[in-house]
Design a protein around this motif. Structure first.
Motif, PDB file in Angstrom:
ATOM      1  N   LEU A  18     -62.252-109.455  19.543  1.00 14.07           N
ATOM      2  CA  LEU A  18     -62.102-108.321  20.446  1.00 14.07           C
ATOM      3  C   LEU A  18     -62.085-107.055  19.613  1.00 14.07           C
ATOM      4  O   LEU A  18     -61.678-107.078  18.448  1.00 14.07           O
ATOM      5  CB  LEU A  18     -60.796-108.389  21.239  1.00 14.07           C
ATOM      6  N   ARG A  19     -62.486-105.962  20.248  1.00 11.22           N
ATOM      7  CA  ARG A  19     -62.419-104.661  19.580  1.00 11.22           C
ATOM      8  C   ARG A  19     -61.621-103.724  20.468  1.00 11.22           C
ATOM      9  O   ARG A  19     -62.023-103.432  21.604  1.00 11.22           O
ATOM     10  CB  ARG A  19     -63.815-104.098  19.336  1.00 11.22           C
ATOM     11  N   LEU A  20     -60.499-103.269  19.953  1.00  2.00           N
ATOM     12  CA  LEU A  20     -59.658-102.314  20.673  1.00  2.00           C
ATOM     13  C   LEU A  20     -59.983-100.899  20.219  1.00  2.00           C
ATOM     14  O   LEU A  20     -60.340-100.683  19.063  1.00  2.00           O
ATOM     15  CB  LEU A  20     -58.181-102.593  20.420  1.00  2.00           C
ATOM     16  N   SER A  21     -59.848 -99.958  21.127  1.00  2.00           N
ATOM     17  CA  SER A  21     -60.040 -98.549  20.797  1.00  2.00           C
ATOM     18  C   SER A  21     -58.826 -97.741  21.204  1.00  2.00           C
ATOM     19  O   SER A  21     -58.206 -98.012  22.232  1.00  2.00           O
ATOM     20  CB  SER A  21     -61.276 -97.992  21.514  1.00  2.00           C
ATOM     21  N   CYS A  22     -58.523 -96.747  20.399  1.00  2.00           N
ATOM     22  CA  CYS A  22     -57.455 -95.809  20.695  1.00  2.00           C
ATOM     23  C   CYS A  22     -58.082 -94.418  20.666  1.00  2.00           C
ATOM     24  O   CYS A  22     -58.398 -93.901  19.589  1.00  2.00           O
ATOM     25  CB  CYS A  22     -56.347 -95.921  19.659  1.00  2.00           C
ATOM     26  N   TRP A  36     -51.581 -99.301  14.782  1.00  2.00           N
ATOM     27  CA  TRP A  36     -51.564-100.246  15.891  1.00  2.00           C
ATOM     28  C   TRP A  36     -50.295-101.086  15.769  1.00  2.00           C
ATOM     29  O   TRP A  36     -49.975-101.582  14.692  1.00  2.00           O
ATOM     30  CB  TRP A  36     -52.781-101.152  15.866  1.00  2.00           C
ATOM     31  N   PHE A  37     -49.622-101.252  16.884  1.00  4.04           N
ATOM     32  CA  PHE A  37     -48.481-102.137  17.007  1.00  4.04           C
ATOM     33  C   PHE A  37     -48.788-103.159  18.103  1.00  4.04           C
ATOM     34  O   PHE A  37     -49.699-102.954  18.902  1.00  4.04           O
ATOM     35  CB  PHE A  37     -47.214-101.352  17.409  1.00  4.04           C
ATOM     36  N   ARG A  38     -48.005-104.211  18.131  1.00  6.57           N
ATOM     37  CA  ARG A  38     -48.138-105.163  19.229  1.00  6.57           C
ATOM     38  C   ARG A  38     -46.770-105.715  19.596  1.00  6.57           C
ATOM     39  O   ARG A  38     -45.866-105.767  18.766  1.00  6.57           O
ATOM     40  CB  ARG A  38     -49.092-106.297  18.865  1.00  6.57           C
ATOM     41  N   GLN A  39     -46.671-106.112  20.848  1.00  7.80           N
ATOM     42  CA  GLN A  39     -45.413-106.689  21.336  1.00  7.80           C
ATOM     43  C   GLN A  39     -45.722-107.892  22.202  1.00  7.80           C
ATOM     44  O   GLN A  39     -46.326-107.751  23.273  1.00  7.80           O
ATOM     45  CB  GLN A  39     -44.607-105.654  22.114  1.00  7.80           C
ATOM     46  N   CYS A  96     -51.233 -98.138  20.320  1.00  8.33           N
ATOM     47  CA  CYS A  96     -51.476 -97.274  19.179  1.00  8.33           C
ATOM     48  C   CYS A  96     -50.446 -96.160  19.173  1.00  8.33           C
ATOM     49  O   CYS A  96     -49.892 -95.794  20.219  1.00  8.33           O
ATOM     50  CB  CYS A  96     -52.894 -96.707  19.159  1.00  8.33           C
ATOM     51  N   ALA A  97     -50.161 -95.663  17.980  1.00 10.21           N
ATOM     52  CA  ALA A  97     -49.120 -94.663  17.801  1.00 10.21           C
ATOM     53  C   ALA A  97     -49.542 -93.707  16.695  1.00 10.21           C
ATOM     54  O   ALA A  97     -50.288 -94.092  15.784  1.00 10.21           O
ATOM     55  CB  ALA A  97     -47.797 -95.333  17.449  1.00 10.21           C
ATOM     56  N   ALA A  98     -49.059 -92.478  16.772  1.00 12.91           N
ATOM     57  CA  ALA A  98     -49.437 -91.462  15.792  1.00 12.91           C
ATOM     58  C   ALA A  98     -48.216 -90.692  15.315  1.00 12.91           C
ATOM     59  O   ALA A  98     -47.258 -90.483  16.070  1.00 12.91           O
ATOM     60  CB  ALA A  98     -50.449 -90.485  16.415  1.00 12.91           C
ATOM     61  N   ARG A  99     -48.293 -90.250  14.054  1.00 10.24           N
ATOM     62  CA  ARG A  99     -47.254 -89.402  13.498  1.00 10.24           C
ATOM     63  C   ARG A  99     -47.865 -88.510  12.432  1.00 10.24           C
ATOM     64  O   ARG A  99     -48.886 -88.870  11.850  1.00 10.24           O
ATOM     65  CB  ARG A  99     -46.129 -90.237  12.893  1.00 10.24           C
ATOM     66  N   ARG A 100     -47.245 -87.365  12.198  1.00  7.68           N
ATOM     67  CA  ARG A 100     -47.720 -86.497  11.129  1.00  7.68           C
ATOM     68  C   ARG A 100     -47.447 -87.139   9.776  1.00  7.68           C
ATOM     69  O   ARG A 100     -46.412 -87.735   9.555  1.00  7.68           O
ATOM     70  CB  ARG A 100     -47.021 -85.130  11.197  1.00  7.68           C
ATOM     71  N   GLY A 101     -48.412 -86.982   8.874  1.00  7.83           N
ATOM     72  CA  GLY A 101     -48.228 -87.506   7.537  1.00  7.83           C
ATOM     73  C   GLY A 101     -49.539 -87.601   6.792  1.00  7.83           C
ATOM     74  O   GLY A 101     -50.589 -87.788   7.414  1.00  7.83           O
ATOM     75  N   TRP A 117     -47.216 -92.207  21.480  1.00 15.92           N
ATOM     76  CA  TRP A 117     -47.586 -93.582  21.795  1.00 15.92           C
ATOM     77  C   TRP A 117     -48.551 -93.611  22.981  1.00 15.92           C
ATOM     78  O   TRP A 117     -48.461 -92.771  23.892  1.00 15.92           O
ATOM     79  CB  TRP A 117     -46.345 -94.398  22.170  1.00 15.92           C
ATOM     80  N   GLY A 118     -49.430 -94.612  22.954  1.00 17.06           N
ATOM     81  CA  GLY A 118     -50.271 -94.873  24.113  1.00 17.06           C
ATOM     82  C   GLY A 118     -49.548 -95.802  25.083  1.00 17.06           C
ATOM     83  O   GLY A 118     -48.413 -96.223  24.839  1.00 17.06           O
ATOM     84  N   GLN A 119     -50.238 -96.150  26.171  1.00 18.08           N
ATOM     85  CA  GLN A 119     -49.624 -96.953  27.222  1.00 18.08           C
ATOM     86  C   GLN A 119     -49.766 -98.455  26.965  1.00 18.08           C
ATOM     87  O   GLN A 119     -49.109 -99.261  27.635  1.00 18.08           O
ATOM     88  CB  GLN A 119     -50.224 -96.596  28.583  1.00 18.08           C
ATOM     89  N   GLY A 120     -50.639 -98.845  26.040  1.00 16.85           N
ATOM     90  CA  GLY A 120     -50.818-100.248  25.702  1.00 16.85           C
ATOM     91  C   GLY A 120     -51.984-100.898  26.408  1.00 16.85           C
ATOM     92  O   GLY A 120     -52.432-100.465  27.475  1.00 16.85           O
ATOM     93  N   THR A 121     -52.507-101.949  25.786  1.00 18.98           N
ATOM     94  CA  THR A 121     -53.584-102.738  26.363  1.00 18.98           C
ATOM     95  C   THR A 121     -53.290-104.207  26.085  1.00 18.98           C
ATOM     96  O   THR A 121     -52.884-104.578  24.982  1.00 18.98           O
ATOM     97  CB  THR A 121     -54.957-102.307  25.811  1.00 18.98           C
TER      98      THR A 121
END
Length: 127
Positions: A18-22, A36-39, A96-101, A117-121
């Motif tokens: 699979l290919r996920l996009s953010c 990318w995180f997953r739960q 997916c999640a983002a932070r300055r750095g 943070w995004g809403q998740g897929t």
């Protein structure tokens, strides 16, 4: 404000890909790290991979090394996650999640570091 929208989640058989996009918007600077995180059900959210918008350097969790590939596309506004050789243990909601750095850094997998943070897929891998 940074906005993130994930897509690409689906039901796939074990061994498949699979290919996920953010898709990101609102980046006012290049110095963001995108992860990318997953739960999985009943489990804590865990870091999967991170990429720096500054230099494109990447880092991966041991559980996905050699199977997943993170990349920047679309003038660095989209972060893709190519997932190969999927197995049922990869079943989870992916965020997916983002932070300055300038870079991902050693603590890239710490949830508290991320401001956006995004809403998740949903990714489901059947055996």
């Amino acid at each position: 404000e940074v906005r993130l929208v994930e897509s690409g989640g689906d039901l796939v058989q074990a061994g498949g890909s699979l290919r996920l996009s953010c898709a990101g918007a609102g980046f006012t600077h290049d110095d963001y790290a995108i992860s990318w995180f997953r739960q999985a059900p009943g489990k804590e959210r865990e870091g999967v991979s991170c990429i720096s918008r500054v230099d494109g350097r990447t880092v991966y969790a041991d559980s996905v090394k050699g199977r997943f590939t993170i990349s920047l596309e679309n003038a660095k506004n989209t972060v893709s996650l190519q997932m190969d050789k999927l197995n049922p243990e990869d079943t989870a909601v992916f965020y997916c999640a983002a932070r300055r750095g300038q870079s991902c850094g050693g603590g890239w997998f710490r949830i508290g570091k991320y401001d956006h943070w995004g809403q998740g897929t949903q990714v489901t891998v059947s055996s």
